[in-house]
Scaffold this motif. Structure first.
Motif, PDB file in Angstrom:
ATOM      1  N   LEU A   1      -7.010  -6.205  -6.142  1.00 51.63           N
ATOM      2  CA  LEU A   1      -8.415  -6.462  -5.841  1.00 51.63           C
ATOM      3  C   LEU A   1      -8.799  -5.914  -4.472  1.00 51.63           C
ATOM      4  O   LEU A   1      -9.875  -5.333  -4.301  1.00 51.63           O
ATOM      5  CB  LEU A   1      -8.700  -7.959  -5.913  1.00 51.63           C
ATOM      6  CG  LEU A   1      -8.590  -8.593  -7.300  1.00 51.63           C
ATOM      7  CD1 LEU A   1      -8.655 -10.107  -7.196  1.00 51.63           C
ATOM      8  CD2 LEU A   1      -9.672  -8.081  -8.237  1.00 51.63           C
ATOM      9  N   ASP A   2      -7.914  -6.072  -3.495  1.00 50.03           N
ATOM     10  CA  ASP A   2      -8.187  -5.568  -2.154  1.00 50.03           C
ATOM     11  C   ASP A   2      -8.322  -4.046  -2.134  1.00 50.03           C
ATOM     12  O   ASP A   2      -9.022  -3.493  -1.286  1.00 50.03           O
ATOM     13  CB  ASP A   2      -7.087  -5.998  -1.180  1.00 50.03           C
ATOM     14  CG  ASP A   2      -7.142  -7.482  -0.844  1.00 50.03           C
ATOM     15  OD1 ASP A   2      -8.194  -8.109  -1.096  1.00 50.03           O
ATOM     16  OD2 ASP A   2      -6.135  -8.015  -0.341  1.00 50.03           O
ATOM     17  N   ALA A   3      -7.658  -3.377  -3.080  1.00 51.55           N
ATOM     18  CA  ALA A   3      -7.761  -1.915  -3.174  1.00 51.55           C
ATOM     19  C   ALA A   3      -8.982  -1.468  -3.962  1.00 51.55           C
ATOM     20  O   ALA A   3      -9.252  -0.270  -4.055  1.00 51.55           O
ATOM     21  CB  ALA A   3      -6.493  -1.363  -3.821  1.00 51.55           C
ATOM     22  N   GLY A   4      -9.708  -2.441  -4.560  1.00 50.77           N
ATOM     23  CA  GLY A   4     -10.907  -2.098  -5.310  1.00 50.77           C
ATOM     24  C   GLY A   4     -10.700  -1.986  -6.803  1.00 50.77           C
ATOM     25  O   GLY A   4     -11.598  -1.552  -7.528  1.00 50.77           O
TER      26      GLY A   4
ATOM     27  N   THR B   1       0.821  -1.203   0.000  1.00 51.08           N
ATOM     28  CA  THR B   1       0.000   0.000   0.000  1.00 51.08           C
ATOM     29  C   THR B   1       0.856   1.254   0.000  1.00 51.08           C
ATOM     30  O   THR B   1       0.535   2.246  -0.657  1.00 51.08           O
ATOM     31  CB  THR B   1      -0.934   0.002   1.230  1.00 51.08           C
ATOM     32  OG1 THR B   1      -1.750  -1.165   1.170  1.00 51.08           O
ATOM     33  CG2 THR B   1      -1.810   1.240   1.261  1.00 51.08           C
TER      34      THR B   1
ATOM     35  N   LEU C   1      -7.055 -16.040  -4.854  1.00 52.73           N
ATOM     36  CA  LEU C   1      -8.347 -15.387  -5.032  1.00 52.73           C
ATOM     37  C   LEU C   1      -9.493 -16.198  -4.458  1.00 52.73           C
ATOM     38  O   LEU C   1      -9.409 -17.418  -4.335  1.00 52.73           O
ATOM     39  CB  LEU C   1      -8.601 -15.141  -6.527  1.00 52.73           C
ATOM     40  CG  LEU C   1      -8.146 -13.795  -7.103  1.00 52.73           C
ATOM     41  CD1 LEU C   1      -6.683 -13.524  -6.815  1.00 52.73           C
ATOM     42  CD2 LEU C   1      -8.433 -13.739  -8.599  1.00 52.73           C
ATOM     43  N   LYS C   2     -10.577 -15.492  -4.145  1.00 49.22           N
ATOM     44  CA  LYS C   2     -11.839 -16.121  -3.788  1.00 49.22           C
ATOM     45  C   LYS C   2     -12.701 -16.201  -5.051  1.00 49.22           C
ATOM     46  O   LYS C   2     -12.512 -15.410  -5.986  1.00 49.22           O
ATOM     47  CB  LYS C   2     -12.555 -15.290  -2.726  1.00 49.22           C
ATOM     48  CG  LYS C   2     -11.725 -15.037  -1.477  1.00 49.22           C
ATOM     49  CD  LYS C   2     -12.376 -13.962  -0.623  1.00 49.22           C
ATOM     50  CE  LYS C   2     -11.473 -13.563   0.544  1.00 49.22           C
ATOM     51  NZ  LYS C   2     -11.973 -12.376   1.266  1.00 49.22           N
TER      52      LYS C   2
ATOM     53  N   ARG D   1      -3.897  -9.978  -5.888  1.00 47.80           N
ATOM     54  CA  ARG D   1      -4.608  -9.937  -4.606  1.00 47.80           C
ATOM     55  C   ARG D   1      -4.638  -8.518  -4.043  1.00 47.80           C
ATOM     56  O   ARG D   1      -5.686  -8.031  -3.587  1.00 47.80           O
ATOM     57  CB  ARG D   1      -3.917 -10.878  -3.617  1.00 47.80           C
ATOM     58  CG  ARG D   1      -4.494 -10.964  -2.213  1.00 47.80           C
ATOM     59  CD  ARG D   1      -5.823 -11.672  -2.166  1.00 47.80           C
ATOM     60  NE  ARG D   1      -6.942 -10.737  -2.325  1.00 47.80           N
ATOM     61  CZ  ARG D   1      -8.165 -11.086  -2.691  1.00 47.80           C
ATOM     62  NH1 ARG D   1      -8.441 -12.346  -2.940  1.00 47.80           N
ATOM     63  NH2 ARG D   1      -9.126 -10.191  -2.814  1.00 47.80           N
ATOM     64  N   ALA D   2      -3.492  -7.836  -4.082  1.00 44.36           N
ATOM     65  CA  ALA D   2      -3.413  -6.474  -3.560  1.00 44.36           C
ATOM     66  C   ALA D   2      -4.277  -5.509  -4.368  1.00 44.36           C
ATOM     67  O   ALA D   2      -4.950  -4.632  -3.803  1.00 44.36           O
ATOM     68  CB  ALA D   2      -1.961  -6.003  -3.554  1.00 44.36           C
TER      69      ALA D   2
ATOM     70  N   ASP E   1     -13.991 -12.995  -6.487  1.00 47.86           N
ATOM     71  CA  ASP E   1     -13.033 -12.037  -7.049  1.00 47.86           C
ATOM     72  C   ASP E   1     -12.990 -12.086  -8.568  1.00 47.86           C
ATOM     73  O   ASP E   1     -12.574 -11.109  -9.211  1.00 47.86           O
ATOM     74  CB  ASP E   1     -11.621 -12.315  -6.518  1.00 47.86           C
ATOM     75  CG  ASP E   1     -11.467 -12.024  -5.033  1.00 47.86           C
ATOM     76  OD1 ASP E   1     -12.120 -11.093  -4.537  1.00 47.86           O
ATOM     77  OD2 ASP E   1     -10.689 -12.749  -4.370  1.00 47.86           O
TER      78      ASP E   1
ATOM     79  N   GLN F   1       0.407 -12.152  -6.077  1.00 47.77           N
ATOM     80  CA  GLN F   1       0.455 -11.244  -4.928  1.00 47.77           C
ATOM     81  C   GLN F   1      -0.047  -9.855  -5.325  1.00 47.77           C
ATOM     82  O   GLN F   1      -0.824  -9.221  -4.593  1.00 47.77           O
ATOM     83  CB  GLN F   1       1.897 -11.164  -4.416  1.00 47.77           C
ATOM     84  CG  GLN F   1       2.048 -10.774  -2.973  1.00 47.77           C
ATOM     85  CD  GLN F   1       3.496 -10.911  -2.498  1.00 47.77           C
ATOM     86  OE1 GLN F   1       4.398 -11.190  -3.271  1.00 47.77           O
ATOM     87  NE2 GLN F   1       3.707 -10.705  -1.222  1.00 47.77           N
TER      88      GLN F   1
END
Length: 251
Positions: free
Chosen positions: A117-120, A70, A154-155, A114-115, A158, A111
């Motif tokens: 996607l987590d940020a939108g 981040t 991922l889920k 994932r990051a 996602d 990696q």
């Protein structure tokens, strides 16, 4: 539900001036574009915000890469959080040039995915084989090995924010293009792999696009293949013919 056709333009490190990029934006702004197609262009990072401001609202922008942290002491990197904060909706990850020139592994790509996607963010996830791997009959194996770490990270939910770009390395910027049959086979194999490893629903709903010397001359035939859901365009995205590629499914 039918998969929405997707056309991305990867400018890479081209063209060299802001004025040239604004001219490309004007070409798109003035064009008649098939409104059923999702259109995304990826300029170099320094031009993301100016180009986003210059473009019509139905054309989105994408970063060409991002880091998985981040913030912090990572000179030269851009975080997914920064892209999200700047309202940049997409990022390209795993491009063959990142894998070969900058030695990114599939684990690092996972990696980053994932990051992001987590940020939108939504992700254009690139996979593809070299010429030697193609000639050895290893296309499916290589693509699956590139996808495996991403699937693990991922889920299932996602995958609605992932566009998989199959880009045979031997066809990128070379003028060589996978035949429609070759491209369709690779796309179908990739879709079948997602179906078996995640779920049939994910396999059927995930958009899989083709990249590799796509042009105004070959896009129509490629676009008719049942498992090709669009294109990631390199050099031709810098030319007026990019509009023809966007509109390739029109009669």
């Amino acid at each position: 539900m039918p998969r929405q056709f997707f056309v991305g333009g990867n400018f890479k490190m081209n063209p060299a001036t802001r004025e040239a990029k604004i001219a490309l934006a004007k070409t798109l702004n003035d064009a008649t574009i098939d409104q059923s197609v999702e259109v995304v262009i990826a300029p170099p990072a320094i031009y993301l915000i100016p180009l986003q401001e210059a473009l019509r609202k139905d054309v989105k922008v994408a970063a060409q890469n991002c880091y998985f942290k981040t913030n912090g002491a990572f000179t030269g990197e851009i975080s997914p959080a920064m892209l999200a904060d700047s309202n940049i909706p997409y990022v390209i990850l795993g491009h063959s040039e990142r894998r070969t020139l900058f030695h990114e592994t599939s684990q690092e790509v996972a990696q980053k995915t994932r990051a992001a996607l987590d940020a939108g963010l939504s992700v254009i996830l690139c996979v593809g084989e070299t010429l030697a791997q193609r000639e050895a009959g290893e296309t499916a194996k290589v693509v699956e090995e590139q996808l495996e770490p991403v699937i693990a990270a991922l889920k299932p939910e996602d995958w609605s924010k992932i566009v998989v770009a199959y880009e045979p390395v031997w066809a990128i910027g070379t003028g060589k293009v996978a035949s429609p049959a070759q491209a369709q086979e690779a796309h179908l194999n990739t879709r079948s792999f997602l179906s078996s490893k995640i779920s049939k629903e994910i396999g059927e709903s995930t958009r899989i696009i083709y990249g590799g010397s796509v042009s105004g001359g070959n896009c129509k035939e490629l676009s008719t293949q049942p498992d090709i859901d669009g294109f990631l365009v390199g050099g031709a995205s810098l030319k007026p013919e990019f509009v023809n590629i966007i509109n390739s499914r029109q009669a």
